[in-house]
Design a protein around this motif. Structure first.
Motif, PDB file in Angstrom:
ATOM      1  N   ARG A   1       0.819  -1.219   0.000  1.00  0.00           N
ATOM      2  CA  ARG A   1       0.000   0.000   0.000  1.00  0.00           C
ATOM      3  C   ARG A   1       0.852   1.268   0.000  1.00  0.00           C
ATOM      4  O   ARG A   1       0.361   2.336  -0.352  1.00  0.00           O
ATOM      5  N   THR A   2       2.086   1.148   0.442  1.00  0.00           N
ATOM      6  CA  THR A   2       2.984   2.300   0.498  1.00  0.00           C
ATOM      7  C   THR A   2       4.292   1.957  -0.196  1.00  0.00           C
ATOM      8  O   THR A   2       4.447   0.867  -0.767  1.00  0.00           O
ATOM      9  N   GLU A   3       5.244   2.868  -0.121  1.00  0.00           N
ATOM     10  CA  GLU A   3       6.520   2.690  -0.820  1.00  0.00           C
ATOM     11  C   GLU A   3       7.243   1.426  -0.364  1.00  0.00           C
ATOM     12  O   GLU A   3       7.232   1.082   0.819  1.00  0.00           O
ATOM     13  N   VAL A   4       7.884   0.751  -1.312  1.00  0.00           N
ATOM     14  CA  VAL A   4       8.730  -0.398  -0.996  1.00  0.00           C
ATOM     15  C   VAL A   4      10.155   0.120  -0.848  1.00  0.00           C
ATOM     16  O   VAL A   4      10.773   0.552  -1.816  1.00  0.00           O
ATOM     17  N   TRP A   5      10.660   0.083   0.394  1.00  0.00           N
ATOM     18  CA  TRP A   5      11.954   0.698   0.672  1.00  0.00           C
ATOM     19  C   TRP A   5      13.118  -0.281   0.599  1.00  0.00           C
ATOM     20  O   TRP A   5      14.265   0.141   0.526  1.00  0.00           O
ATOM     21  N   GLY A   6      12.860  -1.580   0.644  1.00  0.00           N
ATOM     22  CA  GLY A   6      13.968  -2.540   0.613  1.00  0.00           C
ATOM     23  C   GLY A   6      13.494  -3.933   0.246  1.00  0.00           C
ATOM     24  O   GLY A   6      12.316  -4.283   0.404  1.00  0.00           O
ATOM     25  N   MET A   7      14.438  -4.755  -0.251  1.00  0.00           N
ATOM     26  CA  MET A   7      14.163  -6.147  -0.618  1.00  0.00           C
ATOM     27  C   MET A   7      15.372  -6.997  -0.269  1.00  0.00           C
ATOM     28  O   MET A   7      16.494  -6.495  -0.179  1.00  0.00           O
ATOM     29  N   ALA A   8      15.136  -8.293  -0.096  1.00  0.00           N
ATOM     30  CA  ALA A   8      16.229  -9.240   0.128  1.00  0.00           C
ATOM     31  C   ALA A   8      15.773 -10.610  -0.316  1.00  0.00           C
ATOM     32  O   ALA A   8      14.606 -10.983  -0.128  1.00  0.00           O
ATOM     33  N   LEU A   9      16.696 -11.390  -0.905  1.00  0.00           N
ATOM     34  CA  LEU A   9      16.435 -12.770  -1.317  1.00  0.00           C
ATOM     35  C   LEU A   9      17.056 -13.714  -0.300  1.00  0.00           C
ATOM     36  O   LEU A   9      18.227 -13.559   0.064  1.00  0.00           O
ATOM     37  N   ILE A  10      16.289 -14.699   0.169  1.00  0.00           N
ATOM     38  CA  ILE A  10      16.778 -15.669   1.141  1.00  0.00           C
ATOM     39  C   ILE A  10      16.405 -17.070   0.677  1.00  0.00           C
ATOM     40  O   ILE A  10      15.715 -17.244  -0.339  1.00  0.00           O
TER      41      ILE A  10
END
Length: 906
Positions: A191-200
């Motif tokens: 619903r809001t900004e996506v500030w970070g991502m990570a693959l695990i």
């Protein structure tokens, strides 16, 4: 006609007082094969590499003008990609400290950088919403991916597949197929900004962080469809998810020809992990193995999570199954066995929270083979902290291993002063006073203080006086670094302090509408026999408004006082009678100074103007529009009518008060400049800014011509307004200069060939030499090759193609020649094919290039050796052939220097 007035240029000498800028991110780098010990951090336009164990600066990667916005080390640890605020990217070699490659493609700041697992490609995301994939080996842009509607926040390569994941402030996560360069899937669950991502979990799960306290977890299912009928894998569609059902899912996917995203991956949300922080995610990252996940918000807490591997999940499932069977047996229930599953919180477990000493701006982490986690934190208040975390302990506790603080202040520097011998520099902020050696730029004294607003060196340079925000005057002894005396001078803030010309006292102005006069005196100290320096209050001048600035005239007959009512009042020092009132500013005068001969007074105001007045009659000589924001500081150069101003527009400017001309602008600071100080001899200027940096400027012997300065300003305006092309790069001053170099080389070649036609014996040898020099000029612009050839007029292209045809027989620079040749054919295809004179040249090039490329196995062998080298380094965690690499880089640097000298002569 000669120059009527000659000025000397001031140039940047040093940057100091800065540990790390909070704009970019910290990155752990490996120097000499040891990973986890050194950290690279942004430092305005430079990159500092700190040894966290020793607390020393081991390497400086020097930038140009723009501020660093993003860092990313290469997988082999030998290079560091640096993104800047203007959209450019430079790749530095960590062994030599030189920038090998420059990419220009973005129009705004680079916000995300990521290498692929081999280090051959680099992807960048920017505030201009574009994503660009760069070829690091070929030093060129591959393609630009457009789709985001706001700034890109994170980019991730997938190792096994040729896929790319990007997130942005437009609330979207996009999946890109790099084979076809299109977006095949978009996640819209935020619903809001996506500030970070990570693959695990071996890239089978994606974690996203948004503006809430929820970390969303997505399951990734890879679907591979190969359309080649000769390969056995093409007979069916494979899913890499362990829980996928067999034939029904395959049949459904085969029928979905209209839905292309289902051919590559499926991405479904499986749940969420709740953070303790209630604010947005600032940084979310996992280590290289994907076993450790960490994130932080806008506070000072770093949350660390552990991700279970498949073996650990299986063990937990078996343990849970045994407990369920045992419980069912105790209850004598004969129910059929139900499937036991682990919850998401059991698979991703919270390890610990690390509380830093201030707000966290960025972090990086690395998991050692022994199971110890090393974390480095970049804090908002100019500090780097490193922590060690033993994951094998029953209750893991983070232990702070080091803290780098000595190199700067914790808050903005609000006052600066030079000693009378031009050697020592005083800087004071909200928490401390520091004394710096100008020549070595080392901090030699640090003393705790209250919020400092003004300062001066006591005559003799053995003591300093600080005026504080609480109205106190603090006297420090530099030899011992101790506070000697504190006086309650004013009821409000002490805004200004000025030393009297006879050096027997000083005057202060404060927010309590008073100007107070002080004298130095020697008093007997109770604790020792010797007398010590003290301050004695002598007189007071009561005014109607708050005092913002005070200055003595050089003969000590007049005192200038700037008030909150936008006026400057001049008083006689001996009788304190009113003499003149200087009015004309629309906002309060924040700074002023009187020239060394006492004839002029210059005032700087919050209305962005500087006014120059005559001190004899109080007439305004000229009003200058000086800065784009408030003028914060002003000071005359000793024994001249030249003065410097500092403004909130991050610029420092030099002016001539006689001719009312702007001489030069010192650009370097990236945020508001709060104050500056000139050395008594006028050779040095030191300035302090909101970007936490102190900068030293030095007067050079280079003469400055005003017409040339104005021409340079016009050229910079032209370049900033120029439109970028459709390529992955953009037109810069370097590409224009490179195209001019190629044209000059071709014209010289034409002239020399015309001269040497009569002497056929030496014509061939000379022709080869001129061709070699021309290709030498091409070698300096590998990253801007396409842009430079695009600017090149077509009238030079036929000669260039003929030179290619002759030069390729020499057998060197085959890859560079083919790259330039193919690009020229691409952009000038119609004109080249319609020119009958070039038909034979193109036919010859077609034959010779194919044969030469097939013979060139050197590049193939080098790529194989580089691959073996990376494998050995990854296995042993040491730098392979470190000494030999150093020698090779030294030879390469010398060769480049020699080639530049040859070009200069040419």
């Amino acid at each position: 006609m000669g120059l009527t007035r000659q000025y000397l240029r001031y140039g940047p000498a040093a940057l100091f007082g800065l540990v790390a800028s909070a704009r970019g991110n910290a990155a752990l780098v490996g120097l000499r094969g040891e990973r986890g010990r050194c950290v690279a951090v942004p430092a305005c336009e430079h990159v500092f590499v700190w040894d966290t164990r020793k607390g020393e600066k081991v390497l400086i990667l020097k930038g140009l003008k723009q501020e660093v916005s993003c860092l990313c080390p290469s997988p082999d640890g030998l290079n560091l990609a640096v993104g800047y605020e203007d959209g450019s990217i430079r790749v530095f070699n960590l062994l030599s400290g030189e920038a090998n490659i420059t990419f220009n493609g973005h129009k705004a700041a680079v916000t995300a950088l990521q290498y692929d697992h081999l280090g051959g490609r680099l992807v960048s995301g920017s505030k201009d919403t574009d994503v660009i994939v760069w070829d690091v080996i070929n030093e060129s842009g591959l393609y630009r991916l457009r789709g985001h509607k706001d700034a890109v926040t994170q980019v991730l390569f997938l190792k096994e597949k040729n896929l790319l994941v990007t997130s942005g402030k437009d609330t979207l996560v996009k999946w890109w197929d790099l084979d076809t360069q299109h977006c095949f899937k978009t996640l819209v669950g935020h619903r809001t900004e996506v500030w970070g991502m990570a693959l695990i979990s071996e890239e089978k799960r994606l974690i996203t962080g948004s503006a809430d306290s929820e970390l969303r977890v997505w399951d990734i299912t890879y679907i591979q469809e190969v359309k080649d009928p000769d390969e056995p894998e093409s007979k069916k569609i494979k899913e890499s998810s362990p829980g996928a059902e067999g034939n029904t899912e395959e049949d459904e996917t085969l029928e979905m020809d209209e839905c292309p995203e289902e051919r590559l991956i499926k991405c479904s949300k499986v749940g969420s992990i709740m953070r303790e922080g209630r604010d947005r995610v600032v940084t979310l990252a996992a280590d290289r193995t994907g076993k450790i996940l960490a994130c932080h918000g806008t506070d000072s807490v770093l949350e660390v999570f552990s991700v279970l591997s498949e073996e650990e999940i299986q063990k937990k499932l078996e343990k849970k199954m045994k407990k369920a069977k045992k419980k069912a047996k105790q209850n004598s229930e004969e129910e059929p066995e139900r499937s036991v599953e682990l919850s998401l919180q059991e698979e991703i477990q919270r390890v610990t929270n690390i509380r830093a000493s201030s707000k966290i701006k960025s972090f990086d982490l690395i998991l050692s083979p022994k199971g110890e986690l090393k974390i480095v934190l970049l804090l908002q208040n100019n500090i780097i902290e490193s922590y060690n975390l033993n994951l094998s302990a029953q209750v893991p506790q983070a232990v702070r291993a080091s803290k780098i603080t000595i190199g700067g202040h914790r808050s903005d520097v609000r006052t600066l002063a030079f000693s009378s011998d031009n050697i020592a520099i005083l800087s004071a902020a909200a928490e401390s006073v520091k004394i710096w050696n100008r020549s070595t730029l080392q901090c030699i004294r640090t003393m705790d203080c209250e919020y400092a607003l003004c300062s001066l060196f006591v005559p003799g340079d053995r003591q300093v006086i600080i005026g504080t925000k609480t109205g106190k005057l603090q006297l420090y002894d530099l030899a011992s670094g101790s506070l000697m005396e504190t006086l309650n001078a004013h009821d409000g803030a002490v805004w200004s302090i000025a030393l009297s010309p006879d050096q027997r006292g000083f005057v202060t102005g404060g927010a309590d509408k008073c100007v107070k006069f002080w004298e130095f005196e020697l008093v007997k100290d109770e604790s020792s026999v010797q007398k010590r320096l003290s301050m004695k209050h002598v007189r007071v001048l009561q005014l109607d408004e708050d005092v913002l600035c005070v200055r003595y005239s050089p003969n000590q007959k007049l005192l200038a006082v700037s008030l909150l009512d936008c006026t400057v009042k001049i008083f006689y020092v001996d009788t304190l009678k009113f003499f003149l009132s200087l009015y004309g500013h629309k906002l309060p005068v924040l700074c002023m100074d009187i020239s060394s001969d006492g004839t002029l007074i210059a005032t700087g105001s919050a209305d962005r103007n500087v006014k120059i007045w005559g001190l004899d009659f109080g007439d305004c000589h000229r009003s200058l529009f000086a800065h784009d924001d408030s003028v914060m500081y002003l000071q005359f150069v000793a024994k001249s009518h030249l003065f410097f101003t500092a403004g909130k527009d991050s610029k420092i400017k030099q002016w001539d008060a006689d001719k009312f001309e702007h001489i030069q602008t010192l650009e370097g600071h990236h945020q508001e400049v709060w104050c500056l100080a000139l050395s008594p001899n006028g050779d040095y200027v030191v300035s302090a800014s909101h970007d936490k940096s102190l900068r030293l400027w030095e007067r050079t012997r280079e003469p400055l011509v005003l017409e040339e300065e104005r021409e340079m300003v016009r050229v910079s305006y032209f370049l900033t307004s120029a439109n970028s092309t459709g390529l992955a790069g953009k037109k810069t001053i370097e590409t224009i200069k490179a195209a001019e170099r190629i044209m000059e080389a071709i014209e010289l070649y034409r002239e020399e060939m015309a001269k040497l036609k009569e002497h056929k014996a030496i014509c061939k040898a000379a022709g080869k030499e001129w061709m070699r020099l021309m290709f030498l000029s091409l070698c300096f612009l590998l990253s801007e090759l396409e842009e430079s050839l695009l600017v090149l007029p077509f009238s030079y292209v036929p000669d260039l193609l003929r030179l290619f045809n002759e030069y390729i027989h020499l057998g060197s620079e085959v890859e560079l020649l083919c790259r330039a040749l193919l690009f020229l054919l691409k952009i000038h295809f119609g004109q080249i094919t319609s020119n009958h004179m070039l038909v034979t040249v193109i036919e010859n090039l077609k034959k010779t290039t194919i044969s030469r490329v097939s013979e060139d196995v050197l590049g193939f062998n080098m790529a194989g050796l580089q691959y073996l080298k990376r494998e050995i380094e990854a296995k042993d965690e040491v730098t392979f052939f470190a000494d030999a690499t150093d020698r090779f880089e030294e030879k390469k640097r010398k060769r480049k220097k020699k080639e530049k000298m040859v070009l200069a002569v040419l």
